[in-house]
Design an enzyme around this catalytic site. Structure first.
Site, short mmCIF file in Angstrom:
data_model
loop_
_atom_site.label_atom_id
_atom_site.label_comp_id
_atom_site.label_asym_id
_atom_site.label_seq_id
_atom_site.Cartn_x
_atom_site.Cartn_y
_atom_site.Cartn_z
N HIS A 1 67.66 101.54 40.94
CA HIS A 1 68.28 100.23 40.69
C HIS A 1 68.86 100.13 39.29
CE1 HIS A 1 64.92 98.29 38.44
NE2 HIS A 1 64.14 98.99 39.22
N ASP B 1 62.77 101.75 33.45
CA ASP B 1 62.88 100.94 34.67
C ASP B 1 64.22 100.24 34.68
OD1 ASP B 1 62.34 99.60 36.99
OD2 ASP B 1 60.85 98.25 36.14
N GLU C 1 66.96 94.53 42.05
CA GLU C 1 65.67 94.93 42.61
C GLU C 1 64.56 94.10 41.97
OE1 GLU C 1 61.85 97.19 42.84
OE2 GLU C 1 62.98 96.61 41.06
N GLU C 2 64.71 93.80 40.68
CA GLU C 2 63.58 93.22 39.93
C GLU C 2 63.23 91.80 40.36
OE1 GLU C 2 61.58 94.82 38.40
OE2 GLU C 2 62.49 96.52 37.38
N ASP D 1 62.10 105.30 41.10
CA ASP D 1 61.88 104.04 40.35
C ASP D 1 60.47 104.00 39.78
OD1 ASP D 1 62.10 101.54 39.26
OD2 ASP D 1 62.01 100.46 41.16
N HIS E 1 58.32 96.66 32.15
CA HIS E 1 58.73 95.24 32.07
C HIS E 1 58.44 94.61 30.71
CE1 HIS E 1 58.50 94.73 36.76
NE2 HIS E 1 59.31 95.70 36.38
ZN ZN Z 1 62.09 99.27 38.86
#
Ligand code: ZN
Length: 453
Positions: free
Chosen positions: A279, A291, A324-325, A350, A421
């Protein structure tokens, strides 16, 4: 399959001598050589993740930055020689972070480091003040009597520890995925959770919330791990703890988002597509290196090695999902548009950029020859066959549900949730040698499956 490798090697030798003689024919493919070149000298993956994090940076789904990321990626993939590079757009709600502040106002006045969780509701601009109710685990929150959280802020912690397979995320992550919904249903004014992370830095981990249907989102924030630990110690002193909380995110309806698609064309249109997904969107706090800039880089670099060789039987298609998140809008849009096309295999990257250690498959139960060939192609990279069925990930989920075969190349997740994140998800966390081992592993798998019947 070792014979096929040997045949391919002889063909490559022959082709290279033809090239010396001046022919322009695409040279035959030597899968083992492609893999080994990726392992020792791949530069494409690093260039992609370095470029994406430097020239675009954070790219929340359906934001102006995600649009720039799409254009940037499409231009790069074209320059790398991919065919049929295109952007497929859709609309979706965008979630935009606002102001965020938390402080203990009694009994021990001090500030806390907080980040709003994705799809969090908002407090009024001047915030809310309320007493907290402490839950050591998500299961304890679930047991709270109905209505018992009226006018309170729920505070949920957990004891997540690093694991190689990242299994702590699914188990302890419930505090984030479902905790806000459960707290809202029990009447809570807001919820604070201990970040779903394994570090000890004052860096909160954001991430999305799944609100149950019909539940109005309440303000929901993640405290950094040390701040959550500090708050827990205060609770254990036995006096009521009150917090002032400001979280002012917004939700914007009908914003443009999009997927980037690129292909290595196959020689047999009936063979179906091998879909490699990652993603393109990222959280706003870091630059989205692990990420999922890394995933974008790994799958693109691996597929790129099959350009300019003899055509694979299957078309190898890249899906860089635009969302995606905050929700699987990107993969949903891709599935809706392309489910009528035959997909022979789906794979997703991912989980950062650390080394691949295990391969899991699903849909190859009766195909011992392919499983043996995969194990042989991956063995020189230290990758072992796993015993769990592959499950894919959010970007390929619907194809897995449709029964399309799936292969998972499992990455070492030991340090992934230190960074995941957070503002610390930046390029310097990527180790070049491990990134190359990822590319080599994907090349090894493609070398086996790209021509398979
Ligand atoms: Zn991810």
């Amino acid at each position: 399959m070792t014979t096929r490798f040997a045949i391919a090697a002889r063909a490559a030798l022959l082709a290279s001598s033809l090239l010396i003689l001046g022919t322009t024919a695409a040279h035959a493919r030597d899968a083992a050589a492609l893999r080994d070149q990726a392992l020792t000298g791949d530069t494409v993956a690093w260039d992609l993740v370095e470029g994406l994090t430097t020239e675009v940076g954070p790219r929340p789904a359906a934001s102006e930055a995600e649009a720039r990321a799409r254009d940037w990626s499409a231009a790069k993939l074209k320059a790398l020689g991919f065919a049929n590079v295109r952007i497929e757009t859709y609309t979706m709600p965008a979630w935009v972070r606002g102001e965020e502040k938390a402080s203990v106002i009694a009994p021990f006045v001090q500030p806390l480091v907080v980040a709003a969780l994705g799809n969090s509701g908002a407090t009024p601009e001047d915030g809310i003040t309320a007493e907290i109710v402490f839950f050591p685990t998500f299961a304890d929150l679930q047991k709270a009597p109905a209505g018992s959280l009226k006018g309170k802020i729920a505070f949920v912690t957990h004891a997540m520890k690093p694991t190689q397979d990242g299994s702590g995320y699914g188990a302890f992550g419930l505090a984030r995925f479902q905790g806000p919904g459960v707290a809202a249903e029990k009447g809570a004014l807001a919820i604070l959770i201990k970040s779903i992370g394994t570090d000890n830095h004052r860096m909160p981990h954001t991430g999305t919330i799944g609100w149950p249907k019909g539940v109005t989102p309440i303000p929901a924030g993640a405290l950094s791990v040390p701040d959550a630990d500090n708050l827990e110690r205060m609770v254990k002193r036995g006096k009521p703890v009150s917090i002032h909380l400001i979280l002012t995110p917004k939700r914007l309806e009908n914003q443009p988002g999009g997927n980037v698609i690129a292909e290595v064309p196959g020689s047999d249109p009936k063979a179906g597509i091998i879909l490699l997904a990652a993603h393109l969107d990222s959280w706003d706090l870091g630059t989205g290196a692990i990420d999922d800039g890394a995933g974008v880089a790994i799958i693109s670099a691996a597929a790129q090695r099959f350009l300019g060789t003899e055509k694979p039987r299957h078309t190898i298609r890249l899906l860089l999902a635009g969302a995606e998140e905050v929700g699987g809008n990107g993969s949903d849009a891709y599935h809706a548009a392309h489910k009528g096309e035959k997909h022979a295999l789906v794979m997703e990257s991912d989980f950062g950029a650390d080394r691949i250690w295990r391969i899991d498959t699903k849909g190859y139960e009766k195909d011992q020859a392919t499983r043996t060939a995969l194990a042989a192609a991956l063995a020189p990279l230290g990758v072992v066959p796993g015993s769990n069925p592959a499950s894919g990930g959010a970007d390929v989920e619907k194809f897995v549900e449709d029964g399309v075969p799936v292969i998972d190349l499992q990455q070492d997740g030991t340090r992934y949730f230190d960074l995941h994140h957070t503002a610390d998800d930046t390029l310097d966390k990527i180790d070049l040698a491990q990134l190359r081992q990822n590319v080599a592993s994907w090349v090894a798998v493609l070398g086996v499956v790209a021509d398979a019947p």
